[in-house]
Design an enzyme around this catalytic site. Structure first.
Site, mmCIF file in Angstrom:
data_model
loop_
_atom_site.group_PDB
_atom_site.id
_atom_site.type_symbol
_atom_site.label_atom_id
_atom_site.label_comp_id
_atom_site.label_asym_id
_atom_site.label_seq_id
_atom_site.Cartn_x
_atom_site.Cartn_y
_atom_site.Cartn_z
ATOM 1 N N GLY A 9 67.780 -108.863 -40.346
ATOM 2 C CA GLY A 9 66.478 -108.967 -41.074
ATOM 3 C C GLY A 9 66.063 -107.963 -41.636
ATOM 4 N N GLY A 12 62.241 -107.477 -43.439
ATOM 5 C CA GLY A 12 61.097 -107.486 -42.523
ATOM 6 C C GLY A 12 60.439 -106.332 -42.488
ATOM 7 N N TYR A 13 59.258 -106.403 -41.881
ATOM 8 C CA TYR A 13 58.221 -105.399 -41.900
ATOM 9 C C TYR A 13 58.657 -104.419 -40.937
ATOM 10 C CZ TYR A 13 53.478 -103.336 -40.676
ATOM 11 O OH TYR A 13 52.551 -102.431 -40.439
ATOM 12 N N ALA A 15 61.897 -104.061 -39.601
ATOM 13 C CA ALA A 15 63.224 -103.609 -39.872
ATOM 14 C C ALA A 15 63.270 -102.732 -41.022
ATOM 15 C CB ALA A 15 63.975 -104.709 -40.622
ATOM 16 N N ARG A 34 69.414 -112.441 -46.447
ATOM 17 C CA ARG A 34 69.630 -113.821 -46.542
ATOM 18 C C ARG A 34 69.981 -114.063 -47.979
ATOM 19 N NH1 ARG A 34 64.985 -117.289 -43.987
ATOM 20 N NH2 ARG A 34 63.831 -115.647 -44.942
ATOM 21 N N TYR A 159 55.723 -119.693 -31.392
ATOM 22 C CA TYR A 159 56.197 -118.523 -31.470
ATOM 23 C C TYR A 159 56.529 -117.713 -30.146
ATOM 24 C CZ TYR A 159 56.889 -113.507 -33.088
ATOM 25 O OH TYR A 159 57.235 -112.192 -33.119
ATOM 26 N N LYS A 163 60.138 -116.534 -28.857
ATOM 27 C CA LYS A 163 60.476 -115.215 -28.464
ATOM 28 C C LYS A 163 61.125 -115.060 -26.938
ATOM 29 C CE LYS A 163 60.263 -112.000 -30.964
ATOM 30 N NZ LYS A 163 61.403 -111.530 -32.062
ATOM 31 N N SER A 203 52.624 -108.923 -39.674
ATOM 32 C CA SER A 203 51.385 -108.975 -38.839
ATOM 33 C C SER A 203 50.304 -108.096 -39.823
ATOM 34 C CB SER A 203 51.528 -108.434 -37.450
ATOM 35 O OG SER A 203 52.065 -107.255 -37.264
#
Length: 344
Positions: A9, A12-13, A15, A34, A159, A163, A203
């Site tokens: 990922g 992502g934020y 990552a 991706r 969510y 998880k 987030s």
């Protein structure tokens, strides 16, 4: 020769910060994306944080497909499995299985199988603190990693269910696995702190909405704020610490009510914070708002609750200590402003 770390990922934020800190620490990094079109944007995003972006490479892989994972893991010593689906539609109850739960659970298993086949030493997987929380949020107090969220609970937010199910599946995989690879899971709270790109807010969107005045007030909801830089740090600590093998680590921070976050922004940003709402929204108003904004339904169980988690284990075994939540909130807001990512 430096070890290569696979980070899933990659765009992502969380990552992005893992990649930046790994490069700065001297590791070679392979990040999954991706779409190759996003790879160069990721490289540019981590440039300000690391001068070693030349040792960053990319692999195309998707949590929903087996394709690409064998090649992605090949030659890697470690894996940081940070990728996880996050869908507003799913959190509103629309096709939860397809949009959230299945890719989180099955994606984790794809990563673990590829890592085991490639001879990876350790996988560090990002879970969530709400996978180790009282199911109903009706019991206040401090809990630790020994608690598991009950998946059988009716109405569990999508969510949170995804998880928990993904982490459970990962540990079940390891229970049946008899090779040398080890697993560690990290369970963060609400992740704030600087963003690396205006395209990847994660987030931090909550802070952007507050600073932009997009919220009429603050619901009586509390968050355990952890800085994204500290979250990347604990992933890397867990990656190489012998004591971390086979362990869960909560990575939460200072407990702040949304009202406290709003005050910190108003006080700390000066003129830039003049739109931040400091009105406290009554619980009745928030409940009524769910009729028009179904995404708010996930916060309903937490209204007025002060549930907290202990990070004593991470502090003792890994020497990890998060920075104050208010610092993370302000650094987050300032970076959003600098990136032009505040709405309105």
């Amino acid at each position: 020769m430096p070890d290569t770390v696979l980070v899933t990922g990659g765009t992502g934020y969380v990552a992005g910060w893992c990649i930046a800190q790994l490069l700065e620490s001297g590791y070679d990094v392979r990040a999954t994306v991706r779409d190759t079109a996003r790879a160069e944007r990721l490289r540019q995003a981590v440039v300000p944080e690391s001068a070693r972006t030349g040792r960053l490479e990319f692999a195309v892989a998707d949590l929903n497909s087996d394709e690409g994972w064998t090649k992605a893991a090949d030659g890697c010593a470690y894996v940081l499995h940070v990728a996880s689906p996050l869908s507003a539609d799913a959190s509103a109850g629309k096709d939860e299985e397809r949009a959230l739960l299945r890719p989180a659970r099955d994606g984790a298993l794809r990563v673990l199988r590829a890592a085991a086949d490639a001879g990876v030493r350790r996988v560090v997987m990002t879970s969530a603190a709400n996978a180790a929380s009282p199911t109903s949020y009706t019991t206040e107090g401090v809990t630790d990693e020994t608690l598991w969220t009950d998946l059988a609970t009716p109405g569990l937010p999508a969510y949170r269910r995804s998880k928990t199910a993904a982490e459970r599946a990962a540990w079940d995989f390891m229970a049946a696995y008899d090779g040398p690879m080890t697993l560690t899971t990290i369970l963060p709270g609400a992740v704030f702190g600087p963003v690396l790109s205006p395209e990847v807010l994660g987030s931090a969107r909550i802070i952007a909405r507050l600073v932009g005045g997009a919220m009429p007030g603050t619901p009586h909801v509390g968050l355990e704020v952890v800085d994204v830089r500290d979250l990347a740090d604990i992933h890397i600590r867990a990656m190489h610490a012998p004591e971390a093998a086979g362990q869960r680590f909560l990575a939460t921070g200072e407990f702040l009510w949304m009202y406290d976050i709003a005050l910190a922004l108003r006080d700390g940003l000066g003129e830039a914070g003049h739109k931040v709402p400091t009105r406290r929204l009554p619980n009745l108003v928030v409940r009524a708002a769910t009729l028009f904004d179904p995404s708010l339904r996930d916060v309903m169980p937490a209204l007025g609750r002060r549930n907290r988690h202990s990070t004593a284990k991470a502090q003792t075994l890994l020497g990890w200590l998060p920075r104050p939540g208010r610092d993370s909130v302000l650094d987050c807001a300032r970076s959003l402003i600098d990136h032009g990512a505040v709405p309105g």
